[in-house]
Design a protein around this motif. Structure first.
Motif, PDB file in Angstrom:
ATOM      1  N   ILE A 196     -93.115 -65.107  66.581  1.00  0.00           N
ATOM      2  CA  ILE A 196     -93.797 -65.484  65.338  1.00  0.00           C
ATOM      3  C   ILE A 196     -93.042 -66.584  64.607  1.00  0.00           C
ATOM      4  O   ILE A 196     -93.637 -67.564  64.146  1.00  0.00           O
ATOM      5  CB  ILE A 196     -94.005 -64.246  64.444  1.00  0.00           C
ATOM      6  CG1 ILE A 196     -95.009 -63.298  65.110  1.00  0.00           C
ATOM      7  CG2 ILE A 196     -94.479 -64.641  63.057  1.00  0.00           C
ATOM      8  CD1 ILE A 196     -95.124 -61.945  64.455  1.00  0.00           C
ATOM      9  N   SER A 197     -91.721 -66.454  64.519  1.00  0.00           N
ATOM     10  CA  SER A 197     -90.958 -67.461  63.782  1.00  0.00           C
ATOM     11  C   SER A 197     -90.939 -68.797  64.512  1.00  0.00           C
ATOM     12  O   SER A 197     -91.026 -69.851  63.866  1.00  0.00           O
ATOM     13  CB  SER A 197     -89.544 -66.971  63.493  1.00  0.00           C
ATOM     14  OG  SER A 197     -88.819 -66.787  64.689  1.00  0.00           O
ATOM     15  N   ALA A 242     -94.361 -70.373  63.833  1.00  0.00           N
ATOM     16  CA  ALA A 242     -94.502 -70.756  62.425  1.00  0.00           C
ATOM     17  C   ALA A 242     -93.607 -71.938  62.068  1.00  0.00           C
ATOM     18  O   ALA A 242     -94.051 -72.885  61.399  1.00  0.00           O
ATOM     19  CB  ALA A 242     -94.182 -69.562  61.527  1.00  0.00           C
TER      20      ALA A 242
END
Length: 110
Positions: A62-63, A66
């Motif tokens: 996710i990071s 993002a």
């Protein structure tokens, strides 16, 4: 086994529902895919070295996506989106090839 079932269900849903990506997000999709691939190769490397953690993988996945999208968005805002896109792809590409080399060494003991 659960991951394989989830993958199959996701592919079937993608084919049946035929989702579309909003035009505003389309420039960021290739960068996000490269970031996701980096997380996947990192997870495979960790799995082969017996240090895999599902929590670390989820957070990394996710990071990575993002942050890569955010970097390119900021680049678009200041007028250097294509240069930052290239920089993100180069950095993530280096990480992917580094992980691929470690995976190759782990699998083939070479």
């Amino acid at each position: 086994m659960l991951a394989v079932i989830g993958l199959v269900v996701g592919i079937i849903l993608g084919l049946v529902l035929d989702p579309t990506l909003p035009a505003a997000l389309q420039p960021y999709l290739p960068i996000m895919i490269v970031a996701a691939l980096d997380a996947l190769f990192g997870a495979l490397r960790a799995y082969l070295s017996h240090t895999f953690s599902d929590r670390v993988f989820i957070v990394s996945f996710i990071s990575n996506v993002a942050i890569a999208g955010l970097i390119v968005w900021v680049g678009d805002q200041i007028g250097v989106g294509s240069q930052l896109s290239t920089a993100v792809v180069v950095v993530l590409g280096i990480r992917i090839f580094t992980n691929a080399a470690a995976i190759r060494r782990a699998v083939f003991h070479a």
